[in-house]
Design a protein around this motif. Structure first.
Motif, short mmCIF file in Angstrom:
data_model
loop_
_atom_site.label_atom_id
_atom_site.label_comp_id
_atom_site.label_asym_id
_atom_site.label_seq_id
_atom_site.Cartn_x
_atom_site.Cartn_y
_atom_site.Cartn_z
N PHE A 80 7.79 -23.60 41.95
CA PHE A 80 7.15 -22.88 41.52
C PHE A 80 6.91 -22.26 40.34
N GLN B 225 6.65 -18.73 38.15
CA GLN B 225 6.85 -17.33 38.27
C GLN B 225 6.11 -17.20 36.65
N LEU C 8 2.92 -16.86 39.74
CA LEU C 8 2.51 -17.83 40.16
C LEU C 8 0.63 -18.06 39.62
N SER D 285 -1.11 -24.46 45.59
CA SER D 285 -0.30 -23.72 45.40
C SER D 285 -0.99 -21.92 45.10
N ALA E 3 2.41 -16.53 48.62
CA ALA E 3 1.70 -17.54 48.81
C ALA E 3 0.48 -18.78 49.79
#
Length: 538
Positions: free
Chosen positions: A271, A273, A275, A294, A313
């Motif tokens: 993921f 950061q 996102l 995502s 998300a």
């Protein structure tokens, strides 16, 4: 023989290097195309998700509107709201009386609500009153009422304030979901006047939407929430009932998922950061390949205030075994073609070098003897001198004017530096063709240096005729020449020497060329892309 072997080895090494570069570039282009296709597919899936959310919101609003327009339930809701308002004003209204209205309202809608839940997969029916947002009746959890939701139910707060419908994703005290909220008005008998009573909310869970996406697109789907968002909005007992614990891979709560493999997917991806608006990652899991998309999940308040952090998300994943297998096959084909092509070129190169070296000495003699420029096919210096000497002799008996034009290209070095010598050679060849077409058949055009041309023009009526021709030549040279998706462009400087008729002219071809050369440099000093006429003093 040693010379041939050295040349063959050198060229083979160059060809091998080019072949490897070609194969690697193809592989890279295929990867780029593969990744671009994944991004396009991800954008389509995101659009499908957003459309499903919008449709579900409209469904929730339609159900809420239908119930809110039912006169009996509206009257009971109004009576309960008025009883609470009276109690707040200090009038003798008991909680039992208020609960009686609440119970009557529940009994009126409960049976019909069960059918709505089955038909439309709705999960929540909730009546709200002002000020702010106070829960009057949770049909889905009727023992919970009276709590202040002002800080968490912004759809309801805005409905109270603006008296219009609102929809979006929100997390309440019990669960998260897609909500549709409509204002409830009590109308008098002739519908002339209306009184605002409160707001009616219908909600559903993410499970319905994610399952629908899975069934229609054959993709896994999950909704993830941040711990901070969940803990800020939900009751502790609701958190304990709905979530076992936060997922360690993403530091998030899994609100809903269409497939059980979501935890493995979360453990395999990274993921970013913060996102990004959409992210795609190709992963391998249990021998299968997946493209995982995502993007941020924003609640109703976040949609109204884009500067707020996302509350979670959305995760969408799709099996791409077929695409990966096709990519690998394409790689092997590229490598195979590269190897076969290399050996074919090697064979042709060996044959060509052998023939070229056997005839090299003979060709060298022919070149030295030739009167033709090897690149452009124009006359070379030797041929030019012969033609100029002939013109000088002819002018002694002629009654017309002749001219020697010395043309040098402006900016030719930049072509070689920026595009390579192949481009420069191509430019010279194309300009040679243009110059030849611009002259008459009895005139002469020669290339005597890298980018230097000499033109001999005879049978001129006057100097103006020659000057007009020179202007046309400048325009022709200035025209861009397409080359391998590029545009090659130069200009020219032209020096002109006129050869008068009779015996008064210069009789030396070398002097005429030198004077024409000097005139050309005068044109360059005048700013290039121009013409300079040099008068010969006899």
């Amino acid at each position: 023989m040693k010379q041939k072997n050295k040349l063959f080895v050198l060229l083979s090494a160059v060809i091998l290097l080019l072949d490897i570069v070609y194969v690697l570039m193809n592989v890279r282009l295929e990867h780029a195309s593969f990744e671009s296709a994944l991004v396009t597919d991800a954008e389509h899936m995101k659009s499908s998700y957003e459309l499903a959310i919008e449709q579900q919101e409209q469904t929730m609003l339609a159900i809420a509107t239908f119930i809110a327009n039912e006169p009996t339930t509206t009257q009971l809701f109004y009576q309960g709201q008025q009883a609470i308002a009276a109690q707040r004003r200090g009038e003798p209204v008991t909680d039992a009386q208020i609960n009686q209205y609440r119970q009557q309202l529940y009994q009126e809608v409960a049976s019909a609500w069960s059918e709505v839940q089955k038909e439309f997969s709705a999960r929540q029916l909730h009546y709200h009153i002002e000020p702010g947002d106070i829960s009057f009746l949770r049909v889905h959890k009727r023992e919970k009422f009276g709590d202040d939701l002002t800080a968490v139910r912004h759809t309801v707060v805005d409905t109270h304030q603006f008296k219009n419908s609102r929809s979006g994703f929100e997390t309440g005290r019990v669960y998260s979901g897609i909500r549709g909220v409509v204002p409830v008005f009590l109308k008098d008998d002739d519908n002339a006047n209306t009184t605002y009573v409160g707001a009616l909310e219908v909600g559903t869970s993410f499970d319905i939407i994610l399952d629908m996406l899975d069934n229609s697109l054959d993709i896994g789907a999950a909704a993830l929430l941040t711990p901070a968002h969940v803990e800020q909005n939900m009751w502790p007992e609701a958190i304990a009932s709905h979530f076992s614990e936060a997922n360690r891979s993403c530091a998030c709560f899994i609100e809903a998922s269409s497939r059980s493999e979501v935890k493995e997917i979360l453990a395999a991806i990274t993921f970013a950061q913060p996102l990004p608006e959409i992210a795609v990652e190709a992963i391998q899991l249990n021998g299968n390949h997946f493209a995982v998309t995502s993007f941020p999940l924003r609640d109703y308040l976040g949609e109204q205030q884009p500067g707020l952090e996302p509350v979670g998300a959305i995760l969408l994943w799709k099996n791409i075994d077929g695409q990966v297998a096709a990519l690998q096959r394409s790689h092997w084909l590229n490598i195979s073609f590269g190897i076969v092509g290399f050996f074919i070129i090697e064979l042709l190169l060996y044959i060509a070098i052998s023939k070229a070296l056997r005839s090299q000495q003979h060709k060298d003699k022919l070149k030295r003897a030739a009167y033709q420029d090897s690149l452009t096919g124009l006359a070379n210096r030797a041929a030019l001198l012969d033609a100029l000497n002939f013109l000088i002799k002819r002018q002694r008996q002629s009654d017309t004017l002749a001219a020697c034009l010395y043309l040098d290209l402006d900016g030719f070095k930049a072509i070689n530096d920026n595009f390579g010598h192949a481009a420069g050679d191509y430019l010279l060849t194309e300009i040679s063709h243009k110059l030849t077409k611009a002259l008459r058949s009895h005139d002469t055009v020669a290339r005597i240096g890298g980018d230097e041309f000499v033109l001999l023009i005879s049978a001129l009526s006057n100097q103006e005729e020659c000057l007009q021709l020179a202007q046309r030549l400048l325009a022709l040279v200035n025209e861009p020449i397409p080359y391998k998706e590029q545009q090659l462009q130069v200009s020219a400087s032209i020096g002109i020497i006129f050869l008068p008729s009779g015996e008064s002219g210069i009789n030396s071809a070398k002097i005429i060329l030198a004077e024409a050369d000097n005139a050309m440099y005068q044109a360059k000093r005048a700013g290039k892309n121009t013409i300079f006429v040099h008068e010969i003093s006899t």
